[in-house]
Design a protein around this motif. Structure first.
Motif, PDB file in Angstrom:
ATOM      1  N   ALA A 356       0.529  -1.475  -0.407  1.00 57.88           N
ATOM      2  CA  ALA A 356       0.158  -0.010   0.577  1.00 57.88           C
ATOM      3  C   ALA A 356       1.146   0.976  -0.331  1.00 57.88           C
ATOM      4  CB  ALA A 356      -0.988   0.061   1.135  1.00 57.88           C
ATOM      5  N   LEU A 357       1.733   1.299   0.908  1.00 57.33           N
ATOM      6  CA  LEU A 357       2.920   2.701   0.702  1.00 57.33           C
ATOM      7  C   LEU A 357       3.830   2.426   0.612  1.00 57.33           C
ATOM      8  CD1 LEU A 357       1.239   3.245   4.617  1.00 57.33           C
ATOM      9  CD2 LEU A 357       0.539   3.872   2.827  1.00 57.33           C
ATOM     10  N   GLY A 358       4.485   1.099  -0.072  1.00 49.91           N
ATOM     11  CA  GLY A 358       6.012   1.053  -0.060  1.00 49.91           C
ATOM     12  C   GLY A 358       6.581   2.503  -1.014  1.00 49.91           C
ATOM     13  N   ASP A 359       5.946   1.928  -2.322  1.00 42.72           N
ATOM     14  CA  ASP A 359       6.440   3.009  -3.256  1.00 42.72           C
ATOM     15  C   ASP A 359       6.462   4.449  -2.966  1.00 42.72           C
ATOM     16  OD1 ASP A 359       4.225   2.308  -2.900  1.00 42.72           O
ATOM     17  OD2 ASP A 359       3.734   2.160  -5.198  1.00 42.72           O
ATOM     18  N   LEU A 360       5.618   4.298  -1.996  1.00 40.17           N
ATOM     19  CA  LEU A 360       5.368   6.369  -2.326  1.00 40.17           C
ATOM     20  C   LEU A 360       5.988   6.995  -1.037  1.00 40.17           C
ATOM     21  CD1 LEU A 360       1.313   6.179  -2.316  1.00 40.17           C
ATOM     22  CD2 LEU A 360       2.951   6.637  -3.891  1.00 40.17           C
ATOM     23  N   ASN A 361       6.446   6.400   0.151  1.00 36.84           N
ATOM     24  CA  ASN A 361       6.966   7.321   1.539  1.00 36.84           C
ATOM     25  C   ASN A 361       7.656   5.892   2.378  1.00 36.84           C
ATOM     26  OD1 ASN A 361       6.954   8.782   3.704  1.00 36.84           O
ATOM     27  ND2 ASN A 361       6.551  10.333   2.229  1.00 36.84           N
ATOM     28  N   LEU A 365       5.083   4.186   5.829  1.00 39.45           N
ATOM     29  CA  LEU A 365       5.098   3.024   5.898  1.00 39.45           C
ATOM     30  C   LEU A 365       5.061   2.014   7.223  1.00 39.45           C
ATOM     31  CD1 LEU A 365       5.156   0.196   5.145  1.00 39.45           C
ATOM     32  CD2 LEU A 365       7.428   0.142   4.586  1.00 39.45           C
ATOM     33  N   LYS A 366       5.942   3.263   7.822  1.00 43.04           N
ATOM     34  CA  LYS A 366       6.662   2.908   9.494  1.00 43.04           C
ATOM     35  C   LYS A 366       5.254   3.805  10.382  1.00 43.04           C
ATOM     36  CE  LYS A 366      11.550   3.713   8.602  1.00 43.04           C
ATOM     37  NZ  LYS A 366      12.727   4.660   9.084  1.00 43.04           N
ATOM     38  N   ALA A 367       4.980   4.000   9.552  1.00 42.02           N
ATOM     39  CA  ALA A 367       3.959   5.321  10.939  1.00 42.02           C
ATOM     40  C   ALA A 367       2.085   3.985  10.969  1.00 42.02           C
ATOM     41  CB  ALA A 367       2.988   6.513  10.265  1.00 42.02           C
ATOM     42  N   ALA A 368       2.522   3.646   9.523  1.00 41.13           N
ATOM     43  CA  ALA A 368       0.776   2.559   9.638  1.00 41.13           C
ATOM     44  C   ALA A 368       1.698   1.618  10.161  1.00 41.13           C
ATOM     45  CB  ALA A 368       1.068   2.280   8.209  1.00 41.13           C
ATOM     46  N   GLN A 369       2.424   0.898  10.152  1.00 40.45           N
ATOM     47  CA  GLN A 369       3.330  -0.221  11.130  1.00 40.45           C
ATOM     48  C   GLN A 369       3.338   0.259  12.871  1.00 40.45           C
ATOM     49  OE1 GLN A 369       7.021  -1.180   9.077  1.00 40.45           O
ATOM     50  NE2 GLN A 369       6.262  -3.006   7.311  1.00 40.45           N
ATOM     51  N   ALA A 370       3.082   1.165  13.228  1.00 44.82           N
ATOM     52  CA  ALA A 370       2.930   1.580  14.419  1.00 44.82           C
ATOM     53  C   ALA A 370       1.353   1.914  14.627  1.00 44.82           C
ATOM     54  CB  ALA A 370       3.407   2.489  14.783  1.00 44.82           C
TER      55      ALA A 370
END
Length: 422
Positions: A356-361, A365-370
């Motif tokens: 979902a987020l890895g190719d954008l920012n 990605l770190k914020a979503a995983q938290a």
């Protein structure tokens, strides 16, 4: 002085009640002046402590001056700070970088800023070359978001679905970002976001089309307001093929009228916008036999074509799923590249967040995983413009059914999309 003392005493006594009932007023009257003074007072030592200050003279010159003359060392240069402007729940300021500095230096210092200023969070973004924008939130607005009720249909294809971490409204504008990918585990808030989006679109002059291959368990709540609903993969393949044909017909219409998109057509000639909501994308791509593989390939190809052509021709995609990964097939990765808007709730596996987020920012990605399990409804949304933390407005099943019944009379009749007719 007496008047000022009386006003200050009144604010102190009424502060708790004012903060509960009128948080914005309390912040502007009481909270912001205190925090602004704290920022001004600590700016220089904070910049020096974070390694963001630069000495005015080379180190040897400073030492020789101290030894030879006993003069105090010159104050280091610190980044120049702009005016501190209050927002509904925090403040914003611009900072000009010193030579040799980059925005990443301030991003690393954001936690120290939040701790020093005693605010909930600080976000640093690049505003223009040489200048960074610092946005501070005094409290977490996602704990109890206040979302204004939408009156009337509002702007076409524009819906307020929740609140951003900055305290601003979370607005999904399909005219600006036409296609979205929404991921999230069970009870993470994914279905709530879809409910909020559909509830906001229901009063508008748009056609809503649902693809829910879990037997329609999710989108059947809105069936009175849906122009078509597919509840299994066989129906979905036929419906998607019909949507591709509809898009090609609109392409011919625009070519004859010599316009580049349907928005260039006259109001009477413009076809109704179509918003296609796909719930649980994995059900379309998972295969167990040769025939299912052919169906999955056909569905994926149709979705990719709609994503490539639909924005200019009034067909918009909202694709949702609990798990989205490259293991579902190359079609998923190709489709992901066409979905410019991304929303990631708490997910069960890191691969879905990466998709979902890895190719954008990487920071998004770190914020979503938290995101913790107890933060239902909280998500990270990202696009080419950047990323934000947000929380969607809670729409219950009863409210969803009520919205569908209230606006059922606005459902456009698109006979070419009826699953039974196909």
């Amino acid at each position: 002085m007496v008047v000022a003392a009386v006003l200050a005493s009144g604010l102190l006594l009424a502060g708790p009640a004012l903060r509960r009932r009128y948080p914005v007023a309390w912040w502007l009257l009481c909270g912001f002046p205190v925090v602004a003074f704290r920022v001004v007072h600590t700016w220089r030592p904070l910049m020096a402590g974070c390694g963001l200050a630069v000495s005015r003279r080379p180190a040897l010159t400073v030492v020789s001056g101290l030894v030879g003359k006993g003069a105090p060392p010159p104050q280091p240069r610190v980044p120049r700070r702009g005016l501190i402007r209050p927002t509904a729940g925090g403040f914003v300021l611009l900072v000009r970088l010193l030579p040799g500095q980059v925005p990443e230096h301030f991003v690393k210092a954001a936690p120290a800023m939040a701790e020093n200023w005693q605010v909930h969070a600080v976000r640093v973004t690049s505003w223009k070359p040489g200048i960074v924008r610092i946005v501070a939130s005094a409290a977490d607005p996602l704990t109890d978001p206040r979302i204004p009720k939408q009156r009337g249909p509002g702007h076409l294809l524009r819906v307020t679905v929740g609140a951003l971490e900055t305290g601003a409204a979370w607005v999904v504008d399909l005219r600006r970002i036409p296609h979205w990918l929404i991921v999230g585990a069970t009870r993470s808030g994914k279905s709530t976001l879809i409910n909020a989006l559909v509830a906001g679109l229901a009063p508008q002059a748009v056609a809503l089309v649902g693809i829910d291959c879990k037997g329609g368990m999710e989108l059947s709540l809105y069936e009175p307001r849906l122009s078509a609903l597919a509840t299994n993969r066989e129906q979905a393949v036929r419906l998607l093929a019909a949507l591709v044909d509809l898009t090609l017909d609109r392409m011919t219409l625009c070519r004859v009228a010599r316009v580049r998109n349907i928005w260039g057509l006259a109001d009477k000639e413009r076809p109704v916008p179509v918003v296609v909501i796909v719930d649980e994308i994995a059900e379309l791509f998972l295969v167990a036999s040769r025939s299912e593989k052919d169906e999955a390939h056909a569905a994926g190809t149709a979705l990719i074509r709609l994503a490539q052509l639909g924005a200019a021709l009034g067909v918009f995609l909202v694709v949702a799923g609990q798990r989205v990964g490259s293991d579902l097939g190359p079609g998923v990765t190709a489709l992901r590249a066409q979905l410019g808007g991304r929303v990631c709730h708490r997910v069960a596996d890191p691969g879905t967040a990466e998709m979902a987020l890895g190719d954008l920012n990487p920071d998004a990605l770190k914020a979503a995983q938290a995101i913790a399990p107890e933060q239902a409804g909280t998500a990270v949304l990202a696009s080419g413009d950047g990323w934000e933390r947000a929380r969607s407005h809670l729409i219950t099943e009863a409210e969803a059914e009520a919205v569908a019944a209230e606006y059922a009379h606005l459902t456009p009749v698109l006979s070419e999309l009826h699953v039974e007719a196909l």
